[in-house]
Write a protein that holds these residues in place. Structure first.
Motif: not given
Lengths: 326, 336
Positions: B105, B109-110, B112, B116, B153-157, B252-253
């Motif tokens: 969670e 939800n936090q 990552a 944005y 999952f977007p928001g994490v490298l 990622y990337p």
């Protein structure tokens, strides 16, 4: 309190009229908790909020005009339209974010309190969360860590009597939620959340303890939300009479009565103040409606501090296409 | 052993050390460099970490900056997010990647989403170090290779070093990054040795793969433990098949250019990664190459990984499901 009441009443009306996208959770009825608590904090202190966060934002000093723009999803809103009602944040103002996940705020407050210790600052962090969140595991973890590490944190439960649509007594096995503080060996109090001075005094004392290195305090403020869990909630779980019992103890009316009695303000002055605030909120709506939406290319911004080719290729493509929808 | 080696930027001093030592060196250097950097996790202090990675760091930096946490992954992961948002640079150890299930969670939800959702008005310089991989009889809840989740999952490298040098360079970049980075360390290669640059400013940019061995006939894109396995195999096949081995390093990337350039040369691609095969890291690498070098491919892309099962306990079963050099060899033989 009046600004919050006016802002959220207006937000409810706008939502009912189909003006606002998404959904909104209103703080009407609970104003004394947010305002009482934030009034006891210093400017550099941090708060974490909830899905019902408009009141916390205003109490922490955020600009209702910029908030309204965010509710409309407009450029110039606090999150430039990316967050909406449930994610208004202003870290510079100490507001670490409204939060769409019940119980996710207290760990963040524990972290902000940890920053204070690591950097040797004198700030404290206060977490607002609801009675429903007290049943979340991560809330327990956050309080336990803050207590064990003696962090300058304050945990404020807004017990508005319902976790979503289920009454508090069907979600917890204790009479008062503040009893749980015993498990962490920290002070726990239940205060009247409809009395702004009671909340203020409790948080002021908790802040003093936190700043003195005496660790966290757990405060339960008993309050009530006049609206449903979300706007459009048919509220089969309670009657109009249930709501009226609490409205008879309305925090704004009670505090106004005291101020009038003490000769601080007159009825007329109060009415004038209220009219002024209502006008300010009406103006905020006009301004928000007139504000432009963010450019569609903004959807590809703000993910990372670094530039990531996986995303930038989309924004370059949009530019190549002249910004048309692909 | 210290040696002088030359690189593009002039002579650089390196030292042979284990993967574990390289990580510890990175942590030490970054904590010395920036007092906002601190560590927390289960038993990272006096105990030195369950895989002995943090070692004696607590003695040098104290219990305030090397913090033993309660067994509360959600609580301390959330505290890291709150601490990062307010001006520190936490390095969190999640003992086993499988335990991310307990605190997902706060990650999803936090950590990552905050930057944005808040319109870019907050930074989230959190580094998570965690361990993956089977091979020690730890069974399904302590052996998973889950990095695809977070590469997706977007928001994490997401980075996954395959050598001691990349472990040091990537971790330092992660700690210096203002974005959340998860460093996935394969627990079976902590003892693996390699030359590691001692330069305190040595970093490996996130998003950069590394050609570890040049070859002409086939490209093997590998991660973590599979990098060493593939290099060993390439050595064995020398004179017979010329194998180019790339340490992907960053999930990622993804460094599409390096992959594409290699496949344009070799025309053949094997992807070796210990994650489950379906919908995975392998598929992403294959797609990037297909999108950019379709007409250079002379044979179907081959995937080496774990079938879609969990890692079983019994050595007989565990060894069955885990990929190694022989699986890479079989894949090469299918297409060369």
């Amino acid at each position: 309190m009046l600004t919050i009441r006016s802002f959220d009443t207006k937000a409810g009306d706008l939502f009912a009229d189909g003006e606002l996208p998404g959904f909104v959770h209103l703080y009407v009825g609970e104003e004394a908790v947010g305002v009482g608590a934030c009034s006891a904090l210093e400017e550099n202190d941090y708060i974490t909020s909830t899905h019902r966060g408009h009141g916390h934002c205003i109490a922490k000093g955020l600009d209702p005009n910029v908030m309204m723009a965010e509710l409309y999803g407009k450029a110039g809103g606090y999150c430039n339209g990316k967050g909406g009602s449930m994610h208004i944040a202003d870290v510079d103002a100490g507001m670490l974010g409204a939060n769409g996940i019940v119980g996710a705020g207290p760990p963040l407050a524990t972290g902000a309190a940890l920053t204070s210790v690591l950097k040797g600052e004198d700030t404290v962090a206060l977490a607002f969360f609801g009675d429903g969140a007290v049943a979340q595991g991560q809330v327990h973890e956050a309080i336990n860590i803050a207590a064990t590490w003696n962090l300058p944190a304050i945990f404020v439960v807004e017990n508005n009597q319902y976790g979503e649509a289920t009454p508090v007594e069907k979600q917890h096995n204790v009479q008062n939620l503040s009893e749980t503080a015993e498990a962490y060996n920290i002070p726990g109090f239940t205060v009247d959340g409809m009395d702004i001075t009671a909340v203020y005094e409790a948080v002021k004392e908790a802040r003093k303890r936190a700043a003195n290195g005496e660790g966290p305090t757990f405060i339960e403020a008993e309050t009530y939300r006049y609206h449903g869990h979300f706007e459009g909630d048919q509220q089969p779980y309670r009657t109009k009479e249930d709501v009226d019992i609490w409205k008879d103890r309305d925090a704004i009316e009670t505090f106004k009565g005291r101020l009038v009695e003490a000769g601080v303000i007159t009825e007329d002055e109060f009415d004038e103040m209220k009219a002024e605030i209502d006008q300010q909120i009406d103006d905020a709506v006009v301004e928000a409606k007139e504000a432009p939406y963010p450019d569609p290319s903004e959807a590809y911004e703000d993910m990372y501090s670094a530039t990531v080719p996986e995303i930038s290729q989309f924004s370059s493509q949009m530019r190549a296409d002249g910004g048309e929808d692909r | 052993m210290s040696t002088e080696t030359s690189s593009g930027s002039g002579p650089a001093q390196t030292e042979e050390m284990t993967f574990r030592e390289a990580i510890r060196l990175a942590l030490r250097e970054e904590m010395e460099r920036d007092e906002d950097v601190f560590m927390m996790g289960e038993d990272v202090g006096k105990f030195g970490g369950v895989f002995e990675v943090t070692g004696d760091l607590v003695e040098d930096f104290g219990e305030t900056r090397v913090r033993d946490t309660p067994i509360s992954e959600a609580g301390f992961m959330g505290a890291a997010v709150g601490a990062a948002a307010t001006g520190t640079r936490p390095v969190v150890e999640i003992m086993f990647a499988d335990f991310i299930g307990v605190c997902s969670e706060q990650i999803i939800n936090q950590m990552a989403k905050n930057r944005y959702m808040f319109g870019g008005k907050t930074e989230m310089p959190v580094t998570i170090r965690t361990t993956e991989g089977g091979g020690m009889g730890a069974a399904s809840q302590h052996s998973g290779t889950l990095h695809t989740w977070f590469a997706h999952f977007p928001g994490v490298l997401a980075v996954a070093p395959g050598s001691p040098a990349s472990a040091k360079g990537l971790l330092k970049s992660a700690i210096r990054s203002n974005d959340p980075v998860i460093v996935f360390e394969n627990k079976m290669i902590y003892e693996q040795k390699g030359e590691v640059p001692l330069d305190e400013d040595f970093t490996i940019p996130i998003g950069q793969a590394s050609v570890e061995r040049e070859g002409e006939d086939v490209t093997v894109v590998a991660t973590q433990r599979m990098v060493g396995e593939s290099l060993e195999l390439a050595e064995q096949l020398d004179g017979q098949t010329s194998v180019e081995v790339i340490d992907l390093q960053s999930l990622y990337p993804l460094d599409t250019d390096t992959l594409v350039e290699s496949v344009k040369k070799t025309g053949r691609l094997v992807i070796a990664d210990e994650s489950p095969l379906s919908y995975g890291t392998h598929a992403e690498v294959a797609t990037r190459v297909m999108e950019n070098a379709f007409f250079s491919l002379d044979a179907p892309v081959q995937r080496v990984g774990v079938a879609d099962v969990h890692i079983p306990f019994s050595p007989a079963l565990e060894q069955e499901v885990l990929p190694d050099g022989s699986d890479v060899e079989a894949a090469i033989n299918r297409i060369v």
